[in-house]
Design an enzyme around this catalytic site. Structure first.
Site, short mmCIF file in Angstrom:
data_model
loop_
_atom_site.label_atom_id
_atom_site.label_comp_id
_atom_site.label_asym_id
_atom_site.label_seq_id
_atom_site.Cartn_x
_atom_site.Cartn_y
_atom_site.Cartn_z
N LYS A 204 0.83 -1.14 -0.06
CA LYS A 204 -0.02 -0.04 -0.02
C LYS A 204 1.02 1.18 0.03
CE LYS A 204 -3.55 2.29 2.68
NZ LYS A 204 -4.55 2.00 3.90
N GLU A 210 10.64 -4.75 4.29
CA GLU A 210 10.71 -6.10 4.04
C GLU A 210 10.38 -6.21 2.68
OE1 GLU A 210 9.15 -4.93 6.81
OE2 GLU A 210 9.14 -6.44 8.27
N GLY A 265 -4.94 -2.13 4.98
CA GLY A 265 -3.96 -3.12 4.53
C GLY A 265 -4.85 -4.52 4.88
N ARG A 266 -5.22 -4.77 6.10
CA ARG A 266 -5.67 -6.02 6.26
C ARG A 266 -7.20 -6.17 5.85
NH1 ARG A 266 -4.74 -2.94 10.33
NH2 ARG A 266 -6.57 -2.24 11.98
N GLU A 351 -4.87 -7.07 14.85
CA GLU A 351 -4.57 -5.77 14.58
C GLU A 351 -5.57 -4.72 14.69
OE1 GLU A 351 -0.69 -5.51 11.51
OE2 GLU A 351 -2.28 -4.48 10.55
N HIS A 382 -5.34 -33.83 17.98
CA HIS A 382 -3.81 -34.62 18.36
C HIS A 382 -3.08 -33.80 18.98
CE1 HIS A 382 -5.84 -38.19 16.70
NE2 HIS A 382 -6.54 -37.14 15.77
N LYS A 510 8.26 -0.79 12.60
CA LYS A 510 8.86 -0.28 11.54
C LYS A 510 9.91 0.81 11.71
CE LYS A 510 5.04 -1.38 8.14
NZ LYS A 510 3.95 -0.62 7.12
C1 G6Q Z 1 -2.73 -3.82 7.58
C2 G6Q Z 1 -1.28 -3.24 8.44
C3 G6Q Z 1 -0.14 -3.75 7.91
C4 G6Q Z 1 0.30 -3.68 6.56
C5 G6Q Z 1 1.85 -3.98 6.43
C6 G6Q Z 1 2.12 -3.77 5.01
O1 G6Q Z 1 -3.74 -3.56 7.87
O2 G6Q Z 1 -1.31 -1.82 8.09
O3 G6Q Z 1 -0.11 -5.40 8.01
O4 G6Q Z 1 -0.38 -4.21 5.74
O5 G6Q Z 1 2.57 -3.44 6.93
O6 G6Q Z 1 2.15 -2.35 4.50
P1 G6Q Z 1 2.21 -2.05 3.08
O7 G6Q Z 1 1.16 -2.68 2.05
O8 G6Q Z 1 2.21 -0.48 2.94
O9 G6Q Z 1 3.50 -2.78 2.45
#
Ligand code: G6Q
Length: 558
Positions: A204, A210, A265-266, A351, A382, A510
């Protein structure tokens, strides 16, 4: 004491809980043959049997009063009206617009035309990759799709791509790289051919350490394997809200699928972030998933609170967490395709609602999101079900199962379903000492030997669970299932008074890593840290001096 815990609805529930604690679900079932029918809801192809919960006649009305008192109805409306319900980031949380089929406005603008435009672009790209007309740099059709993203840009498409594996294109193999641990990318690169690999960089913000590290390394690998920078244009696409950053990375604007800041994001699997999934299952099936979510949205918007599946699921969670003190929730899918669903829900729930201050910044004096965890049944049986049945802590559980399987194989599915049903029954009923004694007598035990075993074999029961049943795991029902939990989370957040749509805890991670990264890159004076952190940094620097820990190159991330 907060207004919430002092409120009429809350205190009534507290008093009521004392009474309910004295009942056992086994007796409630015996007293009322209609119990299961009374406590079952159906919506958008999903059936929720919530009768195996701590409920007597007055409970649900009292829980609904709490929802009314906290104006859940108005919160639902605010979401669909595109209001800035994410107050700390001053924006809407408008994922429902991603699956809408009618105008949806936020900030005075209908966003659906933009959504439709990007989806049309996704369709033509998806079709061209799937039918083989989109070729790699050396003229071959794509075979591997590597999604590079993390958190919300990974968990949704990964979970759904696994869940919908029966719908996958036979030529395309999806991979997901999220961890900055070079092992993750390296292991995928070992398995794919650069000539036929498409990388999707999903981010996003397009600044996530990463993801950018993985994307840069993947690009380097591709360019060195194919011997030309030109190859990037045919092998890399981006999914982002940050079109400036994607351009800087060198991804052609035609290869960028956009989304918007009102998509969290989620909550983004419905947007361009779902591209890897759409490539795997095709655009028609992807749209079926949107339709399933839309069906749940319609239900959520219109059903009365007491018959509203996400609301009821949320209230049951609040009942357990805040009035019975349970601290975690097990997610137990009886479907191997849903293996990643618990991990997906971990992010969605924890989150969103893992927060200790209210929207107005006031600390809470009540529990919020429980720990979410789980594994597919029957494997979990199990492993950790021992604790679910006889542990000192009560853990409510959501069991999820499809009536029909995609893989009819002998008796397998019947066995699977029998286990699912039997587990919910056992958790609810338990086994009394009289029942245990009778069983042991049958086995020929008597006297002290029998008595010594009794306490170990007693199950108290009265442990709550929800049974969520789908006709079959299809794009449509998966869409509805995800939307069910999304809305559940929002309702709980509304009652707890918290903003379910920010994630400052993630932002902290971050920032922190960047400081330590500078120290590890040496040789400057390390920044101020506590003795433990300092010690760990020194340990790594010493090792680095002996043999470099990373390829000694100051790239954009060092
Ligand atoms: C989700 C969070 C988080 C995010 C990641 C990746 O709701 O904000 O999990 O999706 O940190 O972020 P980017 O999509 O900006 O790389």
């Amino acid at each position: 004491m907060s207004k919430l815990t002092q409120s009429v609805a809350w205190t009534k529930l507290q008093t009521h809980a004392t009474r309910v604690r004295a009942t056992h679900m086994r007796d409630l079932f015996e007293a009322d043959p209609q119990r299961a029918a009374r406590y079952t809801l159906t919506a958008a192809g999903i059936t929720l049997d919530y009768s195996k919960n701590w409920l007597v006649d007055e409970t649900l009305p009292l829980l609904v009063s709490l929802a009314e008192q906290e104006q859940v109805g108005a919160s639902i409306e605010r979401m669909f009206l595109g209001e800035r319900i994410n107050n700390t980031e001053d924006r809407a949380a408008f994922h429902v617009a991603l699956r809408a089929n009618a105008p949806m406005h936020t900030a005075g603008r209908d966003v659906v035309p933009d959504v439709v435009r990007v989806r049309a672009a996704m369709r033509s790209f998806v079709d061209s990759v799937r039918d083989g007309t989109a070729k790699g740099h050396t003229g071959k059709p794509m075979r591997a799709i590597v999604n590079i993203g993390i958190g919300g840009s990974d968990l949704g498409p990964l979970m759904a791509t696994e869940a919908l594996a029966p719908y996958r294109h036979p030529r395309l193999t999806p991979y997901f790289v999220s961890n900055v641990d070079g092992t993750h990318l390296s292991e995928v690169l070992k398995r794919v051919d650069p000539e036929t690999t498409l990388f999707i960089v999903a981010s996003k913000t397009f600044t996530t350490q990463e993801t950018i590290a993985n994307a840069l390394s993947a690009r380097e690998w591709l360019v060195s394997a194919l011997g030309s920078e030109q190859a990037v244009g045919r092998h890399f696409v981006a999914l982002s809200t940050n079109l400036q950053a994607t351009a800087q990375f060198g991804i052609d604007a035609r290869n960028v699928f956009e989304f918007w800041d009102w998509v969290g994001g989620r909550y983004s699997v419905w947007s361009a972030v779902g591209l890897s999934l759409a490539l795997a299952i095709g655009m028609d099936e992807f749209e079926q998933m949107l339709a399933g979510a839309r069906a749940m949205d319609e239900h959520f918007k219109s059903a009365p609170l007491e018959a509203n599946m996400p609301v009821v699921l949320a209230l049951l969670g609040i009942w357990c967490t805040n009035f019975f003190g349970t601290r975690s929730l097990a997610i137990l899918p009886y479907d191997q395709y849903l293996a990643r669903f618990p991990a997906y829900l971990q992010q969605l729930e924890m989150e969103s609602n893992g927060k200790r201050v209210r929207r107005d910044g006031e600390p809470v004096d009540y529990a919020t999101c429980p720990v979410i965890w789980g594994e597919p049944g029957t494997n979990g049986q199990h492993a950790f079900y021992q604790l679910l049945h006889q542990g000192s802590e009560i853990i409510p559980a959501d069991f999820i199962a499809p009536v029909r399987t995609h893989n009819p194989l002998g008796q397998h599915h019947r066995l699977l379903l029998a286990n699912f049903i039997a587990q919910t029954e056992a958790l609810m009923r338990g086994k009394t000492s009289a029942e245990v004694r009778a069983e042991l007598v049958k086995q020929g035990l008597t006297g002290a030997a029998l008595e010594a075993l009794v306490p170990h074999k007693v199950f108290l029961g009265n442990r709550p669970s929800n049974s969520i049943v789908l006709e079959q795991l299809t794009p449509h029902t998966l869409g509805a299932l995800i939307a069910l939990y999304e809305h559940k989370v929002y309702v709980q957040g509304s009652i707890w008074g918290i903003n379910s749509f920010d994630q400052w805890g993630v932002e902290l991670g971050k920032q922190l890593a960047q400081r330590v990264l500078d120290d590890l890159a040496g040789p400057d004076e390390p920044s101020e840290h506590d003795a433990s952190t300092q010690g760990l940094i020194k340990r790594m620097l010493l090792a680095d001096r002996a043999a470099p820990l990373a390829v000694a190159k100051k790239g954009p991330l060092s």
